[in-house]
Design a protein around this motif. Structure first.
Motif, PDB file in Angstrom:
ATOM      1  N   LEU A 116       0.823  -1.109  -0.131  1.00  0.00           N
ATOM      2  CA  LEU A 116      -0.136   0.081   0.127  1.00  0.00           C
ATOM      3  C   LEU A 116       0.951   1.098   0.005  1.00  0.00           C
ATOM      4  O   LEU A 116       0.762   2.097  -0.616  1.00  0.00           O
ATOM      5  N   LYS A 117       1.817   1.347   0.821  1.00  0.00           N
ATOM      6  CA  LYS A 117       2.891   2.550   0.754  1.00  0.00           C
ATOM      7  C   LYS A 117       3.600   2.585  -0.438  1.00  0.00           C
ATOM      8  O   LYS A 117       3.561   3.906  -0.712  1.00  0.00           O
ATOM      9  N   LEU A 118       3.904   1.550  -1.089  1.00  0.00           N
ATOM     10  CA  LEU A 118       4.476   1.840  -2.437  1.00  0.00           C
ATOM     11  C   LEU A 118       3.560   2.371  -3.243  1.00  0.00           C
ATOM     12  O   LEU A 118       3.570   3.110  -4.296  1.00  0.00           O
ATOM     13  N   LEU A 119       2.419   1.740  -3.493  1.00  0.00           N
ATOM     14  CA  LEU A 119       1.382   2.360  -4.500  1.00  0.00           C
ATOM     15  C   LEU A 119       1.022   3.804  -4.208  1.00  0.00           C
ATOM     16  O   LEU A 119       1.028   4.561  -5.164  1.00  0.00           O
ATOM     17  N   PHE A 120       0.996   3.978  -2.895  1.00  0.00           N
ATOM     18  CA  PHE A 120       0.667   5.619  -2.683  1.00  0.00           C
ATOM     19  C   PHE A 120       1.764   6.552  -3.198  1.00  0.00           C
ATOM     20  O   PHE A 120       1.538   7.541  -3.956  1.00  0.00           O
ATOM     21  N   TRP A 177       0.049  -1.030 -12.418  1.00  0.00           N
ATOM     22  CA  TRP A 177       1.113   0.013 -12.500  1.00  0.00           C
ATOM     23  C   TRP A 177       2.449  -0.910 -13.113  1.00  0.00           C
ATOM     24  O   TRP A 177       3.080  -0.316 -13.806  1.00  0.00           O
ATOM     25  N   THR A 178       2.771  -2.312 -12.763  1.00  0.00           N
ATOM     26  CA  THR A 178       3.778  -2.794 -13.262  1.00  0.00           C
ATOM     27  C   THR A 178       3.652  -3.849 -14.465  1.00  0.00           C
ATOM     28  O   THR A 178       4.708  -4.292 -14.961  1.00  0.00           O
ATOM     29  N   LEU A 256       7.836 -10.770  -7.731  1.00  0.00           N
ATOM     30  CA  LEU A 256       8.332 -10.939  -6.191  1.00  0.00           C
ATOM     31  C   LEU A 256       9.526  -9.902  -6.283  1.00  0.00           C
ATOM     32  O   LEU A 256       9.820  -9.126  -5.335  1.00  0.00           O
ATOM     33  N   GLU A 257      10.555 -10.409  -7.080  1.00  0.00           N
ATOM     34  CA  GLU A 257      11.685  -9.479  -6.873  1.00  0.00           C
ATOM     35  C   GLU A 257      11.600  -7.776  -7.438  1.00  0.00           C
ATOM     36  O   GLU A 257      12.421  -7.283  -7.085  1.00  0.00           O
ATOM     37  N   LEU A 258      10.476  -7.758  -8.314  1.00  0.00           N
ATOM     38  CA  LEU A 258      10.395  -6.344  -8.461  1.00  0.00           C
ATOM     39  C   LEU A 258      10.009  -5.656  -7.354  1.00  0.00           C
ATOM     40  O   LEU A 258      10.293  -4.501  -6.868  1.00  0.00           O
ATOM     41  N   PHE A 259       8.869  -6.205  -6.508  1.00  0.00           N
ATOM     42  CA  PHE A 259       8.492  -5.805  -5.216  1.00  0.00           C
ATOM     43  C   PHE A 259       9.837  -5.587  -4.370  1.00  0.00           C
ATOM     44  O   PHE A 259       9.788  -4.566  -3.609  1.00  0.00           O
ATOM     45  N   SER A 261      12.802  -4.943  -5.126  1.00  0.00           N
ATOM     46  CA  SER A 261      13.482  -3.928  -5.706  1.00  0.00           C
ATOM     47  C   SER A 261      12.747  -2.540  -5.297  1.00  0.00           C
ATOM     48  O   SER A 261      13.658  -1.649  -4.984  1.00  0.00           O
ATOM     49  N   TYR A 262      11.759  -2.407  -5.363  1.00  0.00           N
ATOM     50  CA  TYR A 262      10.931  -1.034  -5.057  1.00  0.00           C
ATOM     51  C   TYR A 262      11.104  -1.005  -3.426  1.00  0.00           C
ATOM     52  O   TYR A 262      11.336   0.544  -3.079  1.00  0.00           O
ATOM     53  N   LEU A 263      10.932  -1.805  -2.577  1.00  0.00           N
ATOM     54  CA  LEU A 263      11.275  -2.030  -1.208  1.00  0.00           C
ATOM     55  C   LEU A 263      12.761  -1.370  -0.745  1.00  0.00           C
ATOM     56  O   LEU A 263      13.007  -0.596   0.261  1.00  0.00           O
ATOM     57  N   VAL A 264      13.547  -1.716  -1.639  1.00  0.00           N
ATOM     58  CA  VAL A 264      14.903  -1.284  -1.483  1.00  0.00           C
ATOM     59  C   VAL A 264      15.213   0.057  -1.965  1.00  0.00           C
ATOM     60  O   VAL A 264      15.728   0.901  -1.004  1.00  0.00           O
ATOM     61  N   GLU A 265      14.735   0.246  -2.778  1.00  0.00           N
ATOM     62  CA  GLU A 265      14.659   1.685  -3.502  1.00  0.00           C
ATOM     63  C   GLU A 265      14.102   2.891  -2.616  1.00  0.00           C
ATOM     64  O   GLU A 265      14.597   3.889  -2.373  1.00  0.00           O
ATOM     65  N   THR A 266      13.023   2.521  -1.798  1.00  0.00           N
ATOM     66  CA  THR A 266      12.243   3.367  -1.050  1.00  0.00           C
ATOM     67  C   THR A 266      12.748   3.225   0.446  1.00  0.00           C
ATOM     68  O   THR A 266      12.093   3.732   1.280  1.00  0.00           O
ATOM     69  N   ARG A 267      13.694   2.360   0.298  1.00  0.00           N
ATOM     70  CA  ARG A 267      14.415   2.145   1.948  1.00  0.00           C
ATOM     71  C   ARG A 267      13.270   1.430   3.126  1.00  0.00           C
ATOM     72  O   ARG A 267      13.523   1.587   4.004  1.00  0.00           O
ATOM     73  N   LEU A 268      12.554   0.498   2.540  1.00  0.00           N
ATOM     74  CA  LEU A 268      11.727  -0.222   3.323  1.00  0.00           C
ATOM     75  C   LEU A 268      12.255  -1.565   3.549  1.00  0.00           C
ATOM     76  O   LEU A 268      12.007  -2.150   4.494  1.00  0.00           O
TER      77      LEU A 268
END
Length: 281
Positions: A116-120, A177-178, A256-259, A261-268
């Motif tokens: 949810l946080k990524l989507l927002f 989105w993806t 899953l790996e894209l998810f 990657s986005y979490l690393v990018e956003t420091r989650l």
């Protein structure tokens, strides 16, 4: 099937969505070595991390956070390609009007909250306020908030209840989105527990695969029995099971790996997790 000394504790998410995998095990239709323990995703995450469970369905984020502790079970997940139906943002307002608005986050899942946080932040480009209210574990608390993230059976009930004007399915939003599937949960084995099984993990793996195969071949019977729980009527329950994906193919791993990657990018997430499987496929 082989021998396995003693029982192996298997975690079961306490939601309708895992029933096609566990039905044959719980009915005794498949020989297995498991003692089944039921809990919420967050509860199972904690238990398997501590070694209180040997194998469990867990949030995909739990694997990402603690991947060094686990091996993935090949060919098994709870995923969606588009709508998932049971991970939903319910709101009194359209999503673009939720900037600085309070959103109640479920306390039952890690993956859904981070999705949810990524989507927002990256898809909807809206900045709401997130509220964690540990007292709000019950279905009746949701009426106190203008927007809530609900998962599992709570989400299925809310969707039918009509309280909220807007519903945003997070599996559908991710896919828009993806273009990728989303993996909500995976099955893993705790590496420390596996070391104590003396090479007999194959017995447990074969039982899980046989149970999944039975479930996929008997969805109508399982949906009919599940409808007695008064979460969904039979036809909607069958549609729900058919809409979910229980495999873990290369396509799903890409999502899953894209998810991750986005979490690393956003420091989650502090680092990109490595994907390691139990070698039993």
């Amino acid at each position: 099937m082989g021998e396995l000394d003693g029982s192996l504790r298997l975690g079961k998410i306490g939601f309708l969505n895992v029933l096609p995998v566990y039905y044959a095990l719980e009915k005794g239709l498949i020989e297995h070595p498991f003692e089944i323990y039921e809990g919420s995703p967050s509860e199972l995450n904690r238990m398997i991390a501590k070694g209180d469970l040997g194998i469990s369905a867990i949030s995909s984020l739990e694997y990402g956070c603690n991947y060094r502790k686990y091996l993935l079970i090949p060919g098994l997940s709870i995923s969606s390609v588009g709508k998932v139906k049971s991970v939903v943002l319910f709101s009194d307002h359209p999503v673009e009007k939720l900037d600085q608005e309070g959103i109640l986050l479920t306390n039952k899942s890690y993956t859904s909250v981070h999705l949810l946080k990524l989507l927002f932040s990256k898809f909807w480009e809206v900045n709401p306020c997130y509220i964690r209210d540990e007292s709000s574990s019950g279905f009746h608390f949701y009426k106190n908030y203008p927007a809530v993230l609900a998962i599992g059976d709570d989400a299925l009930k809310l969707a039918r209840g009509g309280k909220f004007r807007y519903q945003y399915d997070l599996g559908e939003a991710w896919h828009r989105w993806t273009g990728k599937p989303f993996v909500f949960a995976v099955w893993v084995i705790n590496k420390r527990i596996m070391a104590s099984l003396n090479g007999h993990m194959q017995v447990a793996y074969d039982a899980l695969m046989a149970a999944k195969k039975f479930g996929m071949e008997h969805l109508t019977d399982i949906a009919l029995e599940a409808s007695s729980e008064n979460i969904l009527p039979y036809t909607e329950c069958l549609e729900y099971f058919k809409q979910l994906r229980y495999d873990l193919t290369d396509e799903y791993l890409e999502g899953l790996e894209l998810f991750f990657s986005y979490l690393v990018e956003t420091r989650l997430l502090p680092e990109k997790p490595l994907i390691h499987f139990f070698p039993g496929s």
